[in-house]
Design an enzyme around this catalytic site. Structure first.
Site, short mmCIF file in Angstrom:
data_model
loop_
_atom_site.label_atom_id
_atom_site.label_comp_id
_atom_site.label_asym_id
_atom_site.label_seq_id
_atom_site.Cartn_x
_atom_site.Cartn_y
_atom_site.Cartn_z
N ARG A 147 0.86 -1.19 0.00
CA ARG A 147 0.00 0.00 0.00
C ARG A 147 0.89 1.22 0.00
NH1 ARG A 147 -3.79 2.52 4.83
NH2 ARG A 147 -1.85 3.61 5.24
N TYR A 159 -3.03 11.88 5.86
CA TYR A 159 -3.29 10.53 6.33
C TYR A 159 -2.22 9.53 5.82
CZ TYR A 159 -4.82 5.83 6.53
OH TYR A 159 -4.81 4.49 6.76
N ASP A 210 -5.02 3.79 -0.14
CA ASP A 210 -6.14 4.08 0.77
C ASP A 210 -6.52 5.55 0.66
OD1 ASP A 210 -7.99 4.18 2.77
OD2 ASP A 210 -6.70 3.30 4.33
N HIS A 212 -9.07 6.77 2.34
CA HIS A 212 -9.53 7.08 3.70
C HIS A 212 -10.78 7.95 3.71
CE1 HIS A 212 -8.40 6.93 8.08
NE2 HIS A 212 -8.01 5.76 7.62
N GLU A 236 -8.90 1.84 -1.87
CA GLU A 236 -9.61 1.54 -0.62
C GLU A 236 -10.38 2.75 -0.10
OE1 GLU A 236 -6.89 0.02 2.27
OE2 GLU A 236 -8.13 0.65 3.96
N GLU A 262 -13.46 -1.20 6.54
CA GLU A 262 -12.73 -1.41 7.80
C GLU A 262 -13.45 -0.79 8.98
OE1 GLU A 262 -8.95 0.36 6.67
OE2 GLU A 262 -9.28 1.96 8.12
N ARG A 283 -13.59 -5.41 3.77
CA ARG A 283 -12.48 -5.18 4.70
C ARG A 283 -12.87 -5.30 6.17
NH1 ARG A 283 -7.82 -3.82 4.41
NH2 ARG A 283 -7.86 -1.93 5.68
N GLU A 339 -4.27 -7.50 5.12
CA GLU A 339 -3.38 -6.40 5.54
C GLU A 339 -2.51 -6.89 6.69
OE1 GLU A 339 -5.46 -3.03 7.17
OE2 GLU A 339 -3.79 -1.67 6.76
N TRP A 402 -11.88 12.07 8.64
CA TRP A 402 -10.46 11.74 8.82
C TRP A 402 -10.12 10.48 8.05
CZ3 TRP A 402 -7.92 7.51 11.29
CH2 TRP A 402 -6.50 7.60 11.17
MG LIG Z 1 -7.86 1.85 5.51
#
Ligand SMILES: [Mg+2]
Length: 402
Positions: A147, A159, A210, A212, A236, A262, A283, A339, A402
Site C-alpha cells: 500500500r 493521512y 487508501d 480514507h 480503498e 474497515e 475489509r 493487511e 479523517w
Molecule cells: Mg484503511
C-alpha cells in the site's frame, strides 16, 4: 461444558489493547480481541456490565446460540462498541472449541484452502523520493503487495504518512490531533505518485492505495479512472460507506478495483455494495464485524457476487485478531489479501503469537484454537493510556472525514 467466569484485560504495550478471557469448568479458557481504537474502555465496560454476567453458566460450545443471544436478543443492535464486544465473545468461544477438540481454528472453518496467505505491507513517505525509498524497503523485506501513501505537495501533513524516520501511528495521547485536507491537491497528486512507483518498480508489484473516505463519488470516479493505467490491486475507502448507493457512480466510471469496510460492523453495511457488485473486496475485520460467526456469513454472501476478502489488519488490532483472521484467510475460498502491519516488538512481551511472515506470505502453526496466548503478568506492566485518532478539517477549517 460451562462458562464459569470471564474478565476483561486492558493493557498498553506501546498501544492499547482490550482482551476478553472466558473461563470454563474444564480448565480451558478462550481469548478474544475487543480492541476499538480510541474507544477501548467503552467496549470493556459493555462487556463487563452487560455481557459477562449473561455468559456465566452457558455452554461455550453453542456458539451460534450465544452469538444470537447477544445480537438478536439485544434490543439496541449493531454499532461499533456492541459489535466489537460480540466479536470478542465469539472469538473466545471459537478458541475454546478449538482447544477442546485439540485442533487449530482453521480446521473448524473447513480446513485449509491454501498453503500461504498473501499479505500487503504499508509504505509511506513525506514526499515522492521518500515514498519510493519506503516501497524499496518493503520489497527488500519480501512483500509482494504494498500500500503506497505519500505526503501531498502543499499540505503539511496527511493521512498515512509518518514523519521521516518514524513509524506511522495515527493515534496520539489525549484528545485528537487536527489534520488538514485539500481534495484538489490530492487528486492532482495521486496519479503522479503511482506513475512514478510503476516507473521505478515495474508491473509485477501489487499496488494498493487508501483514500480514507475523503472523496465524493464523482471525485472517486475521477481518481479511479486516472489510476487505471497503473493497475492497482485496489483503491480503498474511496468514499465514506454510509451511502452505499454512492458507489454506483464510482463503479460506472472506473475499472479500478474497490475495497471498503474497515469501519463497518454488520452485513447490513454491505447489502447494496455486494449484491449490486459495486465493490471487489470486503475489509470488515473479525474484531469489529461480529466475530468469526458473522464474518462467515458475510464471506459466503460476498462469494456469490465474486467479492473477495481483504481484512483490515493494522496494528490497532491485537495479535489475537490477527491470528483469527489468518485462520479465516486460510479456510475460505474467496480470500483476496490480508493487511499486515507487524506489531512493535514490545507487544510480543504480552502476546505469544503463532504466526510468521516469510517472503510476502503469512503462515500459522497448528496450536489448537486461535493459538495466541496472553501473559497477564506482563500485561499489568503496561497500563491503559488514553489516546485518540485525529480529526480532519479542510484547509478553510470545515470539519471533514479523517
Ligand atoms: Mg484503511
Amino acid at each position: 461444558m460451562k462458562i464459569t467466569d470471564a474478565k476483561v484485560i486492558v493493557c498498553s504495550p506501546g498501544r492499547n489493547f482490550v482482551t476478553l478471557k472466558i473461563y470454563t469448568d474444564q480448565g480451558i479458557y478462550g481469548l478474544g480481541d475487543a480492541t476499538l481504537n480510541g474507544r477501548e474502555l467503552a467496549v470493556a465496560k459493555y462487556l463487563e456490565e452487560y455481557c459477562i454476567p449473561a455468559l456465566k453458566g452457558r455452554n461455550p460450545l453453542n456458539i451460534e446460540d450465544i452469538w444470537h443471544y447477544f445480537y438478536r436478543g439485544v434490543y439496541w443492535k449493531r454499532g461499533a462498541v456492541t459489535m466489537t464486544a460480540l466479536s470478542a465473545i465469539d472469538m473466545a468461544l471459537w478458541d475454546i472449541k478449538g482447544k477442546m477438540l485439540n485442533t487449530p481454528l482453521y480446521n473448524l472453518l473447513g480446513g485449509k484452502s491454501r498453503n500461504k496467505v498473501l499479505v500487503y505491507a504499508h509504505s509511506n513517505g513525506i514526499d515522492l523520493d521518500h515514498a519510493l525509498e519506503s516501497v524499496a524497503q518493503e520489497l527488500d523485506k519480501g512483500f509482494k503487495a504494498i500500500r503506497v501513501q505519500s505526503g501531498i505537495p502543499g499540505l503539511d501533513h496527511t493521512y498515512g504518512v509518518a514523519q521521516k524516520g518514524e513509524k506511522y501511528e495515527p493515534a496520539t495521547k489525549g484528545l485528537p490531533r487536527e489534520d488538514f485536507w485539500d481534495t484538489h491537491k490530492y487528486l492532482n497528486w495521486a496519479p503522479k505518485l503511482f506513475s512514478k512507483v510503476r516507473e521505478h518498480f515495474g508491473e509485477d508489484l501489487l499496488l494498493l492505495h487508501d483514500v480514507h473516505h475523503r472523496l465524493t463519488p464523482i471525485e472517486a470516479a475521477r481518481l479511479g479512472k486516472e489510476l487505471e493505467p497503473f493497475h492497482l490491486f485496489w483503491m480503498e475507502d474511496a468514499v465514506t460507506g454510509e451511502l452505499q448507493e454512492g458507489f454506483r457512480v464510482v463503479r460506472q466510471h472506473t475499472t479500478t478495483p474497490l475495497a471498503i469496510g474497515e469501519v463497518f460492523n454488520s452485513v447490513y453495511d454491505y447489502t447494496t455494495l455486494i449484491s449490486e457488485q459495486l465493490i471487489d473486496f470486503v475489509r470488515m475485520p473479525i474484531v469489529h464485524g461480529g466475530g468469526i460467526t458473522h464474518l462467515q456469513k458475510v464471506a459466503a454472501f460476498a462469494s456469490i457476487y465474486h467479492v473477495q476478502t481483504g481484512f483490515h489488519g493494522a496494528t490497532d488490532l491485537s495479535p489475537i485478531n490477527m491470528a483469527a483472521a489468518l485462520h479465516f484467510d486460510f479456510a475460505i475460498n474467496n480470500f483476496g489479501i490480508q493487511e499486515y502491519m507487524p506489531h512493535e516488538e514490545i507487544v510480543n512481551e504480552v502476546f505469544k503469537i503463532n504466526y510468521r511472515f516469510e517472503e510476502g506470505y503469512m503462515y500459522i502453526d497448528d496450536t489448537p484454537g486461535i493459538g495466541v496466548d496472553l501473559d497477564e503478568k506482563a500485561a499489568q506492566k503496561f497500563p491503559y493510556i488514553p489516546a485518540s485518532l485525529p480529526v480532519n478539517r479542510k484547509t478553510d477549517g470545515t470539519l471533514f472525514y479523517w
